[in-house]
Design a protein around this motif. Structure first.
Motif, PDB file in Angstrom:
ATOM      1  N   LEU A 193       0.837  -1.196   0.000  1.00 10.06           N
ATOM      2  CA  LEU A 193       0.000   0.000   0.000  1.00 10.06           C
ATOM      3  C   LEU A 193       0.876   1.250   0.000  1.00 10.06           C
ATOM      4  O   LEU A 193       2.020   1.229   0.462  1.00 10.06           O
ATOM      5  N   ASP A 194       0.332   2.341  -0.511  1.00  9.85           N
ATOM      6  CA  ASP A 194       1.094   3.587  -0.648  1.00  9.85           C
ATOM      7  C   ASP A 194       1.022   4.418   0.623  1.00  9.85           C
ATOM      8  O   ASP A 194      -0.056   4.593   1.209  1.00  9.85           O
ATOM      9  N   ARG A 195       2.180   4.951   1.040  1.00  7.46           N
ATOM     10  CA  ARG A 195       2.223   5.882   2.172  1.00  7.46           C
ATOM     11  C   ARG A 195       1.812   7.258   1.664  1.00  7.46           C
ATOM     12  O   ARG A 195       2.529   7.897   0.907  1.00  7.46           O
ATOM     13  N   VAL A 196       0.629   7.703   2.078  1.00 10.05           N
ATOM     14  CA  VAL A 196       0.071   8.983   1.642  1.00 10.05           C
ATOM     15  C   VAL A 196      -0.349   9.753   2.886  1.00 10.05           C
ATOM     16  O   VAL A 196      -1.129   9.248   3.697  1.00 10.05           O
ATOM     17  N   GLN A 197       0.153  10.982   3.033  1.00 13.64           N
ATOM     18  CA  GLN A 197      -0.184  11.757   4.224  1.00 13.64           C
ATOM     19  C   GLN A 197      -1.638  12.176   4.258  1.00 13.64           C
ATOM     20  O   GLN A 197      -2.272  12.166   5.302  1.00 13.64           O
ATOM     21  N   ALA A 198      -2.170  12.562   3.109  1.00 24.26           N
ATOM     22  CA  ALA A 198      -3.524  13.116   3.063  1.00 24.26           C
ATOM     23  C   ALA A 198      -4.363  12.397   2.017  1.00 24.26           C
ATOM     24  O   ALA A 198      -4.581  12.905   0.905  1.00 24.26           O
ATOM     25  N   PRO A 199      -4.859  11.202   2.330  1.00 29.06           N
ATOM     26  CA  PRO A 199      -5.682  10.459   1.361  1.00 29.06           C
ATOM     27  C   PRO A 199      -6.947  11.242   1.011  1.00 29.06           C
ATOM     28  O   PRO A 199      -7.560  11.871   1.880  1.00 29.06           O
ATOM     29  N   LEU A 224      -3.968  15.492   9.523  1.00 26.63           N
ATOM     30  CA  LEU A 224      -3.407  14.384   8.758  1.00 26.63           C
ATOM     31  C   LEU A 224      -1.886  14.416   8.723  1.00 26.63           C
ATOM     32  O   LEU A 224      -1.243  13.375   8.557  1.00 26.63           O
ATOM     33  N   THR A 225      -1.288  15.599   8.882  1.00 23.40           N
ATOM     34  CA  THR A 225       0.171  15.729   8.855  1.00 23.40           C
ATOM     35  C   THR A 225       0.782  15.796  10.246  1.00 23.40           C
ATOM     36  O   THR A 225       1.989  15.973  10.378  1.00 23.40           O
ATOM     37  N   ASP A 226      -0.028  15.644  11.287  1.00 22.70           N
ATOM     38  CA  ASP A 226       0.474  15.649  12.663  1.00 22.70           C
ATOM     39  C   ASP A 226       1.360  14.427  12.878  1.00 22.70           C
ATOM     40  O   ASP A 226       1.003  13.306  12.507  1.00 22.70           O
ATOM     41  N   ALA A 227       2.528  14.625  13.515  1.00 24.41           N
ATOM     42  CA  ALA A 227       3.507  13.542  13.679  1.00 24.41           C
ATOM     43  C   ALA A 227       2.944  12.356  14.450  1.00 24.41           C
ATOM     44  O   ALA A 227       3.380  11.220  14.233  1.00 24.41           O
ATOM     45  N   ARG A 228       1.990  12.583  15.337  1.00 20.06           N
ATOM     46  CA  ARG A 228       1.449  11.463  16.123  1.00 20.06           C
ATOM     47  C   ARG A 228       0.674  10.478  15.246  1.00 20.06           C
ATOM     48  O   ARG A 228       0.417   9.348  15.659  1.00 20.06           O
ATOM     49  N   PHE A 229       0.291  10.906  14.040  1.00 18.39           N
ATOM     50  CA  PHE A 229      -0.447  10.034  13.125  1.00 18.39           C
ATOM     51  C   PHE A 229       0.414   9.564  11.945  1.00 18.39           C
ATOM     52  O   PHE A 229      -0.113   9.075  10.948  1.00 18.39           O
ATOM     53  N   SER A 230       1.731   9.715  12.066  1.00 19.36           N
ATOM     54  CA  SER A 230       2.625   9.327  10.977  1.00 19.36           C
ATOM     55  C   SER A 230       2.488   7.837  10.643  1.00 19.36           C
ATOM     56  O   SER A 230       2.600   6.983  11.517  1.00 19.36           O
TER      57      SER A 230
END
Length: 204
Positions: A15-21, A34-40
């Motif tokens: 699967l693709d790593r996408v910050q903002a699907p 979506l770009t918060d480090a806690r949700f990386s």
């Protein structure tokens, strides 16, 4: 049943790593969340939607897929077992927020992080609806760790009878009084979407 971890991991790795699907943006989740480090790397993009990883004490054990018209969990036949989704800071946060679904956890953060996150760094866990024996065991373990470090536990379940029952179960697993934050609508994503509509613009 023990998950077929190698099979689940192979699916996750393609699967693709996408910050903002696009699907999460369509649910009014702000880019800042979506770009918060806690949700990386707490989700990846598949062909038909977003995949959320499910974890147990040994690692990746399953995948939940969400998209337009898509709501499914990796079947046992494909090697998946439902554990817990969690933010990266789940074992160090000062306030642990427990939600039914991942989208509601992200929506809660969009709604409450500005006021709450300064004083209590928020961490999140979602059990995906339904509390099986494995999920209860995993939550009890997380709650023990939280209590030991003085972390508060917040139940942020849906505004319905099932959400009420989940709060009772979570409190019993925690063994302490826990706070409940209840959405005004059915769930926190509904609240977030309403706020975005009222603002008349995207929060992204």
């Amino acid at each position: 049943a023990e998950p077929e971890r190698a099979k689940v991991k192979r699916i996750w790795n393609v699967l693709d790593r996408v910050q903002a699907p696009p699907y999460l943006l369509s649910r009014s989740i702000p880019l800042s969340v979506l770009t918060d480090a806690r949700f990386s790397d707490c989700w990846r993009q598949g062909r038909d939607g977003v995949a959320f990883p499910s974890w147990d004490t040994k690692g990746l054990c399953g995948l939940e897929f969400r998209g337009e018209g898509v709501k499914r969990f990796l079947s046992r036949e494909s090697g998946g077992v439902k554990g817990l989704w969690a933010s990266r800071n789940v074992k160090t946060c000062s306030r642990l927020v427990v939600c039914e679904g991942v989208i509601n956890a992200l929506s809660y953060h969009a709604l409450y992080a500005d006021s709450a996150d300064l004083e209590w760094p928020l961490g999140y866990v979602a059990f995906g609806g339904g509390l099986g024996s494995l999920q209860r065991e995993l939550l009890a373990g997380l709650f023990r760790q939280a209590v030991e470090r003085g972390c508060e536990i917040v139940a942020a379940t849906d505004n319905d009878s099932a959400g009420d029952r989940y709060v009772e179960t979570l409190a019993a697993l925690a063994g302490i009084a826990i706070e409940r934050v209840c959405p005004y609508g059915e769930d926190f994503n509904e609240d977030l979407c309403w706020c975005v509509r009222e603002e008349g613009q995207s929060w992204n």
